[in-house]
Design a protein around this motif. Structure first.
Motif, short mmCIF file in Angstrom:
data_model
loop_
_atom_site.label_atom_id
_atom_site.label_comp_id
_atom_site.label_asym_id
_atom_site.label_seq_id
_atom_site.Cartn_x
_atom_site.Cartn_y
_atom_site.Cartn_z
N GLY A 115 0.80 -1.22 0.00
CA GLY A 115 0.00 0.00 0.00
C GLY A 115 0.83 1.26 0.00
N SER A 116 2.12 1.14 0.26
CA SER A 116 3.00 2.30 0.27
C SER A 116 3.20 2.83 -1.15
N THR A 117 3.31 4.15 -1.27
CA THR A 117 3.58 4.77 -2.56
C THR A 117 5.02 5.27 -2.60
N ILE A 118 5.76 4.86 -3.62
CA ILE A 118 7.13 5.31 -3.83
C ILE A 118 7.12 6.30 -4.99
N GLU A 119 7.65 7.47 -4.74
CA GLU A 119 7.69 8.50 -5.78
C GLU A 119 9.09 8.56 -6.37
N ILE A 120 9.18 8.51 -7.68
CA ILE A 120 10.45 8.59 -8.38
C ILE A 120 10.43 9.85 -9.25
N PHE A 121 11.43 10.70 -9.04
CA PHE A 121 11.50 12.01 -9.69
C PHE A 121 12.72 12.00 -10.60
N CYS A 122 12.51 11.93 -11.90
CA CYS A 122 13.61 11.87 -12.87
C CYS A 122 14.34 13.21 -12.93
N LEU A 123 15.64 13.19 -12.74
CA LEU A 123 16.44 14.41 -12.73
C LEU A 123 17.24 14.62 -14.01
N GLU A 124 18.03 13.60 -14.38
CA GLU A 124 18.88 13.75 -15.57
C GLU A 124 19.23 12.39 -16.13
N PRO A 125 19.47 12.31 -17.44
CA PRO A 125 19.77 11.02 -18.07
C PRO A 125 21.12 10.44 -17.63
N VAL A 126 21.18 9.13 -17.53
CA VAL A 126 22.42 8.42 -17.26
C VAL A 126 22.78 7.53 -18.45
N LEU A 127 21.83 6.73 -18.93
CA LEU A 127 22.08 5.82 -20.04
C LEU A 127 20.82 5.71 -20.90
N PRO A 128 20.85 6.25 -22.12
CA PRO A 128 21.92 7.08 -22.68
C PRO A 128 21.96 8.46 -22.03
N GLN A 157 13.70 9.01 -26.77
CA GLN A 157 13.30 8.15 -27.89
C GLN A 157 13.65 6.68 -27.66
N THR A 158 14.24 6.38 -26.50
CA THR A 158 14.62 5.00 -26.17
C THR A 158 13.38 4.13 -26.01
N THR A 159 13.47 2.90 -26.47
CA THR A 159 12.40 1.92 -26.27
C THR A 159 12.96 0.75 -25.47
N GLY A 160 12.19 0.28 -24.51
CA GLY A 160 12.56 -0.92 -23.76
C GLY A 160 13.28 -0.69 -22.45
N ALA A 161 14.27 0.21 -22.41
CA ALA A 161 15.03 0.41 -21.18
C ALA A 161 15.83 1.70 -21.23
N CYS A 162 16.02 2.31 -20.08
CA CYS A 162 16.90 3.47 -19.93
C CYS A 162 17.17 3.68 -18.45
N THR A 163 18.16 4.50 -18.13
CA THR A 163 18.54 4.75 -16.74
C THR A 163 18.60 6.25 -16.49
N TRP A 164 18.01 6.67 -15.38
CA TRP A 164 17.99 8.08 -14.98
C TRP A 164 18.57 8.23 -13.58
N LEU A 165 19.11 9.42 -13.31
CA LEU A 165 19.42 9.81 -11.94
C LEU A 165 18.14 10.41 -11.37
N CYS A 166 17.72 9.92 -10.22
CA CYS A 166 16.40 10.27 -9.69
C CYS A 166 16.45 10.57 -8.19
N LEU A 167 15.52 11.40 -7.76
CA LEU A 167 15.19 11.50 -6.35
C LEU A 167 14.13 10.45 -6.05
N VAL A 168 14.18 9.87 -4.85
CA VAL A 168 13.21 8.84 -4.48
C VAL A 168 12.50 9.27 -3.20
N GLY A 169 11.20 9.45 -3.31
CA GLY A 169 10.40 9.80 -2.15
C GLY A 169 9.89 8.57 -1.44
N ASN A 170 9.89 8.61 -0.11
CA ASN A 170 9.48 7.46 0.72
C ASN A 170 10.40 6.27 0.50
N SER A 171 11.71 6.57 0.32
CA SER A 171 12.67 5.53 -0.07
C SER A 171 12.85 4.47 1.02
N LYS A 172 12.58 4.81 2.27
CA LYS A 172 12.73 3.82 3.36
C LYS A 172 11.78 2.64 3.18
#
Length: 410
Positions: free
Chosen positions: A83-96, A104-119
């Motif tokens: 029931g917990s909600t995890i918030e992910i806030f995309c900051l900047e691209p990592v890959l690519p 324009q990526t399809t299937g997968a990508c990686t971002w640097l993110c802030l994570v709310g309620n990360s515990k």
């Protein structure tokens, strides 16, 4: 004491002022161009106008430079089985790493993110079934390396040719500023974008541009005011308060910048004043001088050497003219057969900074004890920012992102 030491010893409490919550605009005016405008010049002082008057207030021959970045739906919410909600806030691209490529990526990508309620996110991947363009697919998020208060988050999804841009448009939320103290509303999808935004990448709007309408831009054209674009993708660090006693203890965030060769040439040949729309445009333009200065002695410098660091303006003497610095960047692009300079800047503009590119700026009223207020003070003068803000507080001006505007000219 060196200039750098003087600037770093500035006390952030000297840039404080009382800002009652009721003076913070929670929504923009229905007609953007009807907002109030406070004009200030050192010779004529302050005068009150409406924003639609800007084209008539700008000096003849002005070049108006604004940030064409577009705010992305950077906030994603995942609901766990508990029931917990995890918030992910995309900051900047990592890959690519490239903004255009990652959207324009399809299937997968990686971002640097802030994570709310990360515990509440102890281990494993988060997943949710989402609908994009009429098709259902599963989106997963896996937490990787930690970087400061951020995390690398690897996203993966099925669904064939569905791009990450389509995913964000379908399920993401516009990340309005935290100081608005309200949830994102449907109207923010339009209200929190400038009419000229078209390059995806920001997690915050270049808010000085929110006042422009198609009609105001058309009036600029009619009056012969040149309009030029650049790109700075605004990061979440723009909301980061200065928590240290002296500003030397505050670390600025890096932001991606992109400047076309044609703009550099126009700046070299400018016959009238250059007026930046917003602090993001100011920081991008003023960063150009220091990029050009590095190229003066290191013409084959790589991307890291050309990154504008926080204290660069206060560390090294300015050895060349502004024109020469801009010409160095043009020559650099020509050697690399490129039409656009792309890099990053961490530039801190504070009292003691010498402006080298701009002759004026359009901006909003900024938070107390913020780096944006330091930037304004560096332009209007340390003795002038407080009377300007006192006047605005005493004459019904609305503050922050959805508030009223200023026009500062030399």
């Amino acid at each position: 004491m060196t200039l750098k030491e003087k600037v770093q010893n500035l006390k952030i409490t000297d840039y404080n002022y009382p800002l009652p919550d009721e003076r913070i605009a929670k929504h923009p005016l229905h007609e953007r161009e009807q907002c109030k405008l406070l004009e200030f010049t050192p010779t004529q002082g302050m005068s009150e106008h409406r924003f639609y008057e800007v084209p008539a207030l700008l000096p003849q021959g002005t070049m108006l430079v604004y940030n064409n970045t577009r705010v992305i739906n950077a906030r994603l919410r995942f609901r766990k089985d508990t029931g917990s909600t995890i918030e992910i806030f995309c900051l900047e691209p990592v890959l690519p790493r490239d903004y255009e490529q990652i959207f324009q990526t399809t299937g997968a990508c990686t971002w640097l993110c802030l994570v709310g309620n990360s515990k509440r996110w102890k281990q494993g991947a988060l997943s949710q079934v989402v609908e994009v363009d009429g098709r259902k697919l599963t989106l997963t998020a896996t937490r990787g390396e930690r970087r400061g208060n951020s995390w690398e988050i690897a996203f993966a999804w099925d669904g064939g040719q569905v791009t990450f841009a389509s995913l964000l448009d379908a399920i993401g939320e516009i990340p309005i500023p935290p100081y608005l103290n309200r949830k994102t509303e449907q109207s923010d999808a339009t209200d929190y974008q400038t009419v000229y935004s078209h390059i995806d990448g920001s997690v915050a709007a270049p808010t000085a541009g929110l006042h422009f309408t198609s009609e105001v831009l058309a009036e600029c054209d009619r009056r012969g005011i040149a309009r030029r674009e650049l790109t700075l993708h605004v990061g979440a660090g723009t909301f980061q308060p200065v928590k240290s006693e002296n500003i030397g203890g505050h670390e600025m965030h890096y932001e991606f910048i992109s400047v076309q060769r044609s703009l550099l040439v126009d700046l070299i040949n400018a016959q009238g004043p250059v007026v930046a729309v917003g602090t993001t445009s100011v920081r991008t333009l003023e960063s150009l001088y220091y990029i050009g200065q590095v190229l003066e002695t290191h013409p084959d410098a790589d991307e890291d050497q050309l990154t504008v660091t926080q204290w660069m303006p206060y560390d090294t003497p300015c050895m060349i003219s502004t024109q020469k610095a801009l010409r160095n960047i043009v020559d650099y692009l020509d050697r690399h057969h490129a039409e656009c300079y792309m890099g990053s800047t961490q530039l801190m503009i504070a009292p003691g900074f010498k402006y080298r590119i701009i002759d004026g700026m359009i901006t909003n009223f900024h938070q107390p004890q913020s780096t944006l207020l330091l930037l304004v003070s560096a332009f209007v003068g340390n003795d002038n920012w407080r009377p300007i803000y006192d006047y605005a507080l005493g004459h019904g001006f609305r503050f922050l992102s959805y508030g009223d505007a200023c026009l500062f000219l030399k």
